[in-house]
Design an enzyme around this catalytic site. Structure first.
Site, PDB file in Angstrom:
ATOM      1  CG  HIS A  64      64.988  87.622  19.729  1.00  0.00           C
ATOM      2  ND1 HIS A  64      65.526  87.631  18.463  1.00  0.00           N
ATOM      3  CD2 HIS A  64      65.477  86.515  20.351  1.00  0.00           C
ATOM      4  CE1 HIS A  64      66.303  86.548  18.305  1.00  0.00           C
ATOM      5  NE2 HIS A  64      66.300  85.871  19.452  1.00  0.00           N
ATOM      6  CB  SER A  84      54.097 117.378  28.041  1.00  0.00           C
ATOM      7  OG  SER A  84      53.227 117.937  27.079  1.00  0.00           O
ATOM      8  CE  LYS A  94      54.393 111.888  27.544  1.00  0.00           C
ATOM      9  NZ  LYS A  94      54.370 112.259  26.140  1.00  0.00           N
ATOM     10  CD  GLU A 115      63.026 111.057  25.127  1.00  0.00           C
ATOM     11  OE1 GLU A 115      62.553 111.407  24.031  1.00  0.00           O
ATOM     12  OE2 GLU A 115      62.508 111.375  26.219  1.00  0.00           O
TER      13      GLU A 115
END
Ligand code: ARG
Length: 453
Positions: A153, A274, A280, A287
């Site tokens: 979980h 970024s 960043k 992704e």
């Protein structure tokens, strides 16, 4: 190609919707290989003279050299790769080129080309999956005893080793390779010689062309051979399953690389910055691997829908079989390579993982198991006692192993000082020695097996 019966040429829109050269040019190698095998067989059977066959074979060789050097020049009027090859062959050797299509149809031709292409695609993917497995096994060996929280979980559950976690993906990929191998074995039958759908009256030798193209045997039913694409769909299903596995690994990399987790630092080579936030470091490759899984399963569904309810034998809908297969192959290939590169260079923050593994009273099960094993307490009661220990530790803001013996004996008198030997996370993972468990020795055993495989 069919001028005999028609007065005018196709409307330009007709030519446009009909044309597949923009994508099926990727089949040129397979198309030429199929034509070679066909021409050789026609000559051996006395259907073509040796001279004509030799002229055709020389022409095909030159076309292959041209395509290799310059690529295929697309011409919508020539529809597909089969007509591009035949047209060029006619330019090179004259009307004798027209003899190549004896005892053949584009229907068995395209089914043959596509099977050959998918077969190679499977072999290439198999290599790329194996490469990713090698990286996983290397990193697993390196981290056979690095402790991290194991989750259910996405809540800390029990400590595990990072090596064990990585080998879980190794196992998934093993099954993916076996699915690809199964698909390959089933697809390896030759449609060539099935003709348009009914076979041919020429005395062809389908066993010879099948053998020349590396097929195990000719397909047994000419209608099936030209109309089914289950081999392509099966490939897409195996690709989808593999990409789903990659997407879970990718998702974990995204989570692990986030600041609250901080379990992994991706290398500069596999991170992006970024344009506005200088701090960043984004896991874009992970992704995109996660995203590509959606497109790959979309490709699988696309071919599923194309095939649904299609009457036998060939219909032009089947031309739409190729774009999803090509797309899925490209996306899966780059996903596998990016994943291997990312994991190869990633730095696992083992201290941070270890700290996280200590949180959440992750050795509570070990306390309960100890009560069962050493103090003879039934598991349900042990579970209850342990729950009380967790509550006390939580109230005191300490770990389970930081409770005093007096505090523990207060909860249950059957507890003695030996309990401390099972409460640390090191003791916890070391104790999980059941076959396939997370103990470092078990992980090393599985690493050894993986290496010998
Ligand atoms: N380009 C076609 C395809 O990919 C080749 C087969 C054409 N056959 C036909 N009967 N029109 O399916």
């Amino acid at each position: 190609m069919w001028g005999g019966r028609f007065g005018g040429g196709p409307a330009s829109l007709m030519a446009e919707i009909n044309s597949s050269i923009s994508f099926d040019k990727r089949l040129w190698r397979q198309d030429i290989a199929g034509s070679r095998a066909h021409a050789e067989m026609l000559a051996a059977q006395g259907i073509l003279t040796r001279e004509d066959a030799d002229a055709i074979l020389r022409g095909l060789e030159q076309i292959a050299a041209e395509f290799e050097a310059e690529g295929v020049t697309e011409d919508h009027a020539l529809e597909d790769i089969h007509m591009h090859v035949e047209h060029r062959l006619t330019e090179l050797i004259g009307p004798v080129a027209g003899r190549l299509h004896t005892a053949r149809s584009r229907n068995d031709q395209v089914a043959t080309d596509f099977r050959l292409w998918v077969r190679e695609a499977i072999d290439e993917l198999n290599g790329a999956v194996a490469e990713l497995q090698r990286v996983l096994v290397r990193r697993a060996e390196e981290h056979a005893q690095s402790i991290m929280p194991g989750f259910t979980h996405l809540q800390s559950a029990q400590p595990v080793t990072l090596g064990h976690h990585l080998l879980a993906y190794y196992e998934m990929l093993r099954r993916d390779r076996s699915r690809f191998a199964d698909a390959r074995a089933r697809l390896n039958e030759s449609p060539l010689g099935a003709g348009a759908l009914a076979g041919t009256g020429f005395p062809i030798d389908r066993h010879a062309t099948a053998a020349a193209l590396g097929f195990d045997r000719p397909a047994a039913n000419s209608i099936d051979a030209v109309s089914d694409r289950d081999f392509a769909l099966e490939f897409l299903m195996a690709a989808t399953q593999c990409s789903l596995h990659l997407s879970r690994l990718a998702e974990e990399m995204v989570i692990w690389a986030s600041q609250p987790f901080g379990f992994v630092a991706l290398s500069d080579g596999f991170s992006t910055g970024s344009s506005i936030m200088p701090q960043k470091r984004n896991p874009d490759a992970a992704e995109l691997v996660r995203g590509h899984a959606g497109r790959i399963s979309g490709a699988m569904l696309s071919l599923t829908m194309t095939l649904k309810g299609l009457p036998l034998a060939y219909s032009k809908d089947l031309q739409d079989d190729k774009p999803p297969v090509f797309e899925a192959f490209d996306l899966l290939m780059i996903s596998l390579r990016a994943m291997a590169g990312m994991l190869d260079e990633a730095r696992f923050e083992t201290e941070r993982m270890r700290k996280a593994a200590e949180a959440g009273f992750s050795t509570a099960t070990d306390l309960a198991d100890w009560l069962v094993r050493v103090a003879g307490v039934p598991f349900r009661e042990a579970h209850h006692i342990t729950g009380r220990a967790v509550k006390v530790a939580e109230e005191q803001g300490v770990q389970l192993w930081e409770l005093t013996l007096a505090q523990l004996r207060d909860i249950n008198a059957r507890i003695d000082k030996n309990v401390f030997s099972v409460l640390s996370i090191e003791a916890s993972v070391a104790s999980r020695t059941s076959f396939g468990g997370t103990a470092p020795d078990q992980v090393r055993l599985q690493v050894g097996k993986a290496k010998s495989r």
